[in-house]
Motif scaffolding. Structure first.
Motif, mmCIF file in Angstrom:
data_model
loop_
_atom_site.group_PDB
_atom_site.id
_atom_site.type_symbol
_atom_site.label_atom_id
_atom_site.label_comp_id
_atom_site.label_asym_id
_atom_site.label_seq_id
_atom_site.Cartn_x
_atom_site.Cartn_y
_atom_site.Cartn_z
ATOM 1 N N ARG A 138 0.947 -1.161 0.131
ATOM 2 C CA ARG A 138 0.014 0.000 -0.125
ATOM 3 C C ARG A 138 0.859 1.416 -0.014
ATOM 4 O O ARG A 138 1.644 1.481 0.651
ATOM 5 C CB ARG A 138 -0.897 -0.021 1.315
ATOM 6 N N THR A 139 0.383 2.270 -0.868
ATOM 7 C CA THR A 139 1.225 3.517 -0.982
ATOM 8 C C THR A 139 0.740 4.271 0.111
ATOM 9 O O THR A 139 -0.406 4.472 0.460
ATOM 10 C CB THR A 139 0.892 4.155 -2.212
ATOM 11 N N PRO A 140 1.715 4.962 0.791
ATOM 12 C CA PRO A 140 0.961 5.681 2.196
ATOM 13 C C PRO A 140 0.222 7.044 1.607
ATOM 14 O O PRO A 140 0.314 7.604 0.662
ATOM 15 C CB PRO A 140 2.466 6.262 2.687
ATOM 16 N N GLU A 141 -0.760 7.126 2.624
ATOM 17 C CA GLU A 141 -1.485 8.251 2.145
ATOM 18 C C GLU A 141 -0.803 9.709 2.160
ATOM 19 O O GLU A 141 0.177 9.726 2.600
ATOM 20 C CB GLU A 141 -2.518 8.480 3.508
ATOM 21 N N PRO A 142 -1.340 10.592 1.265
ATOM 22 C CA PRO A 142 -0.615 11.923 1.110
ATOM 23 C C PRO A 142 -0.879 12.703 2.172
ATOM 24 O O PRO A 142 -1.918 12.638 2.910
ATOM 25 C CB PRO A 142 -1.208 12.128 -0.172
ATOM 26 N N TYR A 143 0.282 13.513 2.484
ATOM 27 C CA TYR A 143 0.241 14.692 3.555
ATOM 28 C C TYR A 143 0.280 16.014 2.965
ATOM 29 O O TYR A 143 -0.378 17.067 3.562
ATOM 30 C CB TYR A 143 1.291 14.229 4.550
ATOM 31 N N HIS A 187 -7.225 3.984 0.135
ATOM 32 C CA HIS A 187 -8.564 3.273 0.659
ATOM 33 C C HIS A 187 -8.773 2.124 -0.536
ATOM 34 O O HIS A 187 -9.133 1.203 -0.008
ATOM 35 C CB HIS A 187 -9.711 4.111 0.790
ATOM 36 N N ARG A 188 -8.519 2.327 -1.748
ATOM 37 C CA ARG A 188 -8.693 1.263 -2.640
ATOM 38 C C ARG A 188 -7.709 0.365 -2.172
ATOM 39 O O ARG A 188 -8.108 -0.916 -2.113
ATOM 40 C CB ARG A 188 -8.198 1.827 -4.089
ATOM 41 N N GLN A 189 -6.424 0.470 -1.812
ATOM 42 C CA GLN A 189 -5.331 -0.390 -1.607
ATOM 43 C C GLN A 189 -5.655 -1.089 -0.123
ATOM 44 O O GLN A 189 -5.190 -2.135 0.178
ATOM 45 C CB GLN A 189 -4.106 0.266 -1.570
ATOM 46 N N THR A 190 -6.351 -0.270 0.900
ATOM 47 C CA THR A 190 -6.480 -0.877 2.027
ATOM 48 C C THR A 190 -7.529 -1.875 1.906
ATOM 49 O O THR A 190 -7.341 -3.102 2.457
ATOM 50 C CB THR A 190 -7.152 0.424 2.916
ATOM 51 N N LEU A 191 -8.705 -1.765 1.017
ATOM 52 C CA LEU A 191 -9.537 -2.848 0.736
ATOM 53 C C LEU A 191 -8.725 -4.251 0.462
ATOM 54 O O LEU A 191 -9.024 -5.412 0.800
ATOM 55 C CB LEU A 191 -10.400 -2.410 -0.162
ATOM 56 N N ASN A 234 -14.165 -0.365 4.507
ATOM 57 C CA ASN A 234 -12.752 -0.947 4.993
ATOM 58 C C ASN A 234 -13.029 -1.120 6.449
ATOM 59 O O ASN A 234 -12.443 -2.189 6.971
ATOM 60 C CB ASN A 234 -11.823 0.195 4.700
ATOM 61 N N GLY A 235 -13.972 -0.532 7.247
ATOM 62 C CA GLY A 235 -14.277 -0.882 8.559
ATOM 63 C C GLY A 235 -14.890 -2.207 8.688
ATOM 64 O O GLY A 235 -14.482 -2.888 9.339
#
Length: 173
Positions: free
Chosen positions: A10-15, A30-34, A157-158
């Motif tokens: 998973r690519t880290p979320e952008p800040y 979130h796509r990758q989290t699923l 995802n939850g």
């Protein structure tokens, strides 16, 4: 050999970034989290329901979100005619009916729908408006679609986290 859902980095979320970079980055996160919640599981595990009486499964979530990608980005925002992979007039909830599903094919469908959604949004202004397909005829802009999709994935995802914990005890991330 038994097929298993692929591992994912998973690519880290952008800040930091402009609005488009942040919206696309968080949606991809979130796509990758699923997919991360599904990684390493067998076809049967992906078809395991959460808890009775619910029939919610990880594979059903993957199939559902593939269709949501097509609905919002392709059919609504881009005005494309979409042949949905699961939905039919006779069975509008077919995305969640995984009894005879082929998870490997369904994961390929998910990846393809994400690719098509990205292409449908590419080059369009976040301020572009469109009228929703169907009877409600609400007006949205592309910015709203990104925000809604982030919310849709975050919510599911939850669910995915709880289903995965039920299957093998894996939690987090």
């Amino acid at each position: 050999m038994t097929w298993r859902a692929p591992e994912i980095n998973r690519t880290p979320e952008p800040y930091v970034g402009d609005e488009r970079t942040l919206l696309e980055g968080w949606l991809d996160y979130h796509r990758q989290t699923l997919l991360l919640k599904c990684a390493g599981l067998t076809a049967e595990q992906l078809k395991t329901p959460s808890v009775a009486p619910s029939g919610l499964t990880l594979l059903g979530l993957v199939r559902h979100l593939a269709e949501v990608e097509a609905w919002w980005f392709r059919e609504n925002a881009a005005g494309e005619t979409v042949d949905y992979p699961y939905f039919t007039e006779e069975n509008p909830d077919a995305d969640h009916d995984v009894r005879d599903a082929d998870p490997e094919a369904d994961f390929a469908t998910f990846h393809r729908q994400v690719e098509l959604a990205r292409a449908a949004a590419a080059g369009r202004s976040l301020d572009q408006t469109f009228v929703e397909v169907g009877p409600k005829k609400r007006t949205f802009n592309l910015r709203w679609v990104y925000l809604h999709m982030i919310e849709e994935y975050a919510r599911h995802n939850g669910h995915a986290d709880l289903i995965r914990e039920r299957i093998d005890g894996a939690t987090g991330e």
